[in-house]
Write an enzyme that holds these catalytic residues in place. Structure first.
Site, PDB file in Angstrom:
ATOM      1  N   ASP A 149     -15.143  11.364   8.064  1.00 11.93           N
ATOM      2  CA  ASP A 149     -15.156  10.379   8.379  1.00 11.93           C
ATOM      3  C   ASP A 149     -15.632  10.365  10.086  1.00 11.93           C
ATOM      4  OD1 ASP A 149     -14.913   9.873   5.753  1.00 11.93           O
ATOM      5  OD2 ASP A 149     -12.782   8.310   6.759  1.00 11.93           O
ATOM      6  N   CYS A 168      -9.906  16.465   3.748  1.00 13.57           N
ATOM      7  CA  CYS A 168     -10.169  15.318   4.360  1.00 13.57           C
ATOM      8  C   CYS A 168     -10.103  14.650   3.623  1.00 13.57           C
ATOM      9  CB  CYS A 168     -11.684  15.705   5.394  1.00 13.57           C
ATOM     10  SG  CYS A 168     -11.258  16.751   6.828  1.00 13.57           S
ATOM     11  N   ASP A 169     -10.109  12.811   4.546  1.00 15.22           N
ATOM     12  CA  ASP A 169      -9.725  12.022   4.162  1.00 15.22           C
ATOM     13  C   ASP A 169      -9.629  10.912   2.570  1.00 15.22           C
ATOM     14  OD1 ASP A 169      -9.550  12.059   6.882  1.00 15.22           O
ATOM     15  OD2 ASP A 169     -10.175  10.156   7.167  1.00 15.22           O
ATOM     16  N   LYS A 170     -11.077  11.162   1.608  1.00 10.97           N
ATOM     17  CA  LYS A 170     -11.241  10.527   0.521  1.00 10.97           C
ATOM     18  C   LYS A 170     -11.065  12.218  -0.062  1.00 10.97           C
ATOM     19  CE  LYS A 170     -11.949   7.259   2.611  1.00 10.97           C
ATOM     20  NZ  LYS A 170     -11.810   8.377   4.059  1.00 10.97           N
ATOM     21  N   SER A 227      -9.764   3.087  10.108  1.00 12.91           N
ATOM     22  CA  SER A 227      -9.077   5.306  10.719  1.00 12.91           C
ATOM     23  C   SER A 227      -8.309   4.797  10.414  1.00 12.91           C
ATOM     24  CB  SER A 227     -10.356   5.537  11.457  1.00 12.91           C
ATOM     25  OG  SER A 227      -9.704   6.627  11.657  1.00 12.91           O
TER      26      SER A 227
END
Length: 555
Positions: free
Chosen positions: A78, A119-121, A468
């Site tokens: 991201d 990480c994010d997703k 974020s």
């Protein structure tokens, strides 16, 4: 088991021949076959070490009598995708990851899984897949980055984005910016504050899908490899006892996760991911639960960007189990839920200790008596919007100001750097929602520019996009309904007064009803042209943000 469907019997001789083509022996085929979902790649700093985590998990599976087989999952960084077209593709990968993992698992009939995200997703996508395929599964992430050091102070990626705003405002020079650039992200790992990746990796522990330390042991610590080996061994225990993700991720576990989220001050993105995970588990998730739980849950942690502590500090203080132990004192969590340890959450945290009350405040001395996230409603967001109130300056918890309206993130950033935003303004960024974006981009660049220019205590920002976990300030996202679907945000004009009351959970556009009705008749909602491929499919199918921006409804 795999043996029953794919390995045993004369009719499966063709399948066995293909296993032999992989170099697997008959002895290996006699054991449970465990899929190791590897999110390793060489573009995401939080994933560059996952090859080592995967190898450790494989060893753990083999030591416990299983046969590990690795297959991949994608991941987007991201931070690298931020502020340009690439961010449109971040959230949509959550569903691509869930779908592709489902396909790999069910096509090959694994007996169990070790998920290796970071990480994010990537984390919520694999949690969604775990619930969907529902075979014994343990998560082990790649771990957080160590904090950077600039001018003797710890720092993280959010500080880097804010440094760009400070440079633009003339507060630092080019050399100072370069020093920040070179020292902010010193190791591999997910960025070092309580951003989305670390939020979700911590919540994996609370949900019961990961072992203690999953969210907090730094990526560069050897203890992370030990954790991966134990995860590999533990999945074999789950296979023996037939304990599956939907036995673990129950309604009570989801509520535990939301409670811990409030105590930790997690990313607002958790308000997209927890509903999506609950949906895959067949559990109803009402966004109003957030305020209900927040009202009784103290905020115990102020990790970056909300405060001066980092994931490495949370790890030294006792980690997520120490936070849960504080919450247990107030009877705020259900300790009877089953976890991937094959023990209850209560058994897991029984001996946990809070070693540093400057990092994890005690239940008796919280930062605030209410949780880190709030859901606001009003005429501007009748279906809700979300703010990380633990990262909002006290003077901005209640704010009224004139709107400065932009139809894209790029337009807003240009105006911010051009000095067109003034104290008291409410910056409005619309047509960035799940469908309208499409892809619901994160707004770290404009929020960091505002903070870096010293306006975060004077300016609010609202959007139908999202933020974020690195964002701080009065930044309110997930406005639902979004602009492209006729939400009131589509009809705001420059100068309209907007009232924000975070403690009162309200957000209002202070424009006469007759005027609004007239605008709805004359203002045309914008539809973006030229959207193709996966983005076009996503835009057509995705739900609103208050439902978790989901594609498939499984309730």
């Amino acid at each position: 088991m795999v043996k029953d469907q794919i390995v045993d019997g004369f009719k499966n001789a063709p399948h066995r021949s293909l296993y032999h083509a992989l170099g697997l022996t008959n002895e290996e085929l006699d054991r449970p076959i465990i899929g190791i979902v590897s999110s390793y790649n060489e573009i995401v700093p939080g994933h560059m070490n996952l090859d080592k985590i995967v190898q450790a998990a494989k060893l753990g599976v083999a030591m416990a009598g299983g046969t590990p087989v690795v297959f991949p999952a994608i991941a987007v960084c991201d931070g690298i995708a931020m502020g340009h077209t690439g961010m449109k593709y971040s959230l949509i990968t959550r569903d691509l990851i869930a779908d592709s993992t489902e396909a790999m698992v069910l096509a090959h009939g694994f007996d169990g899984l070790v998920m290796v995200p970071n990480c994010d997703k990537n984390v919520p996508g694999l949690l969604m897949a775990a619930a969907r395929v529902n075979i014994p599964t343990v998560f082990v992430s790649g771990g957080p980055m160590l904090a950077g050091r600039v001018n003797g102070k710890k720092t993280s990626l959010s500080s880097m984005f804010e440094a760009v705003g400070a440079y633009s405002a003339g507060k630092i020079d080019e050399n100072q910016l370069r020093v920040c650039e070179e020292r902010t992200c010193p190791t591999c790992g997910s960025c070092s504050g309580m951003y989305t990746a670390n939020s979700m990796n911590c919540l994996c522990e609370v949900l019961g899908m990961a072992l203690s330390g999953n969210g907090t042991i730094p990526a560069v610590y050897s203890a992370r490899l030990e954790l991966a080996k134990h995860a590999g061994m533990q999945v074999m225990e789950l296979v023996k006892k037939n304990i599956r993700p939907r036995d673990i991720m129950t309604d009570a576990a989801i509520r535990n996760a939301l409670t811990a989220d409030m105590a930790l001050g997690c990313s607002t993105n958790s308000m997209l991911h927890l509903p999506a995970i609950a949906n895959e588990c067949g559990i109803r998730f009402d966004l109003d639960m957030a305020n209900e739980i927040s009202e009784r849950t103290p905020n115990l942690c102020h990790l970056a960007p909300a405060g001066p502590t980092y994931m490495e500090d949370l790890n030294e203080a006792g980690g997520i189990y120490a936070v849960l132990k504080e919450l247990e004192k107030l009877d705020l969590i259900d300790t009877s839920v089953m976890t991937c340890t094959a023990k209850t959450l209560g058994e897991n945290i029984a001996n946990s200790v809070n070693y540093d009350t400057s990092v994890i405040r005690s239940a008796e001395n919280p930062y605030s008596k209410t949780g880190g996230i709030a859901v606001l409603k009003g005429n501007l967001a009748p279906d809700g919007c979300v703010v990380k109130r633990s990262a909002v300056a006290p003077e901005m918890l209640v704010h009224k100001g004139p709107a400065k309206v932009f139809d894209s993130e790029e337009e807003a950033i240009e105006a911010i750097y051009a000095g067109k935003i003034e104290k008291g303004d409410v910056v409005v960024i619309r047509y960035e929602g799940p469908s309208g974006g499409p892809g619901m981009r994160e707004m770290l660049s404009p929020t960091s520019a505002i903070a870096g220019m010293g306006l975060d205590r004077d300016v609010a920002l609202i959007t139908d996009g999202r933020f974020s976990g690195a964002t701080r300030g009065a930044c309110i996202g997930h406005i639902s309904p979004e602009a492209v679907r006729g939400g009131l945000i589509a009809y705001i004009k420059d100068g309209d007064m907007i009232s924000i009351d975070i403690p009162g959970y309200s957000i209002e556009l202070l424009v006469d009803e007759d005027e609004l009705e007239q605008r709805k008749k004359t203002v045309k909602v914008k539809q973006k042209s030229g959207i193709k491929g996966s983005l076009a499919r996503y835009a057509a199918m995705v739900s609103s943000a208050d439902k978790g921006a989901i594609i498939n409804k499984f309730e």
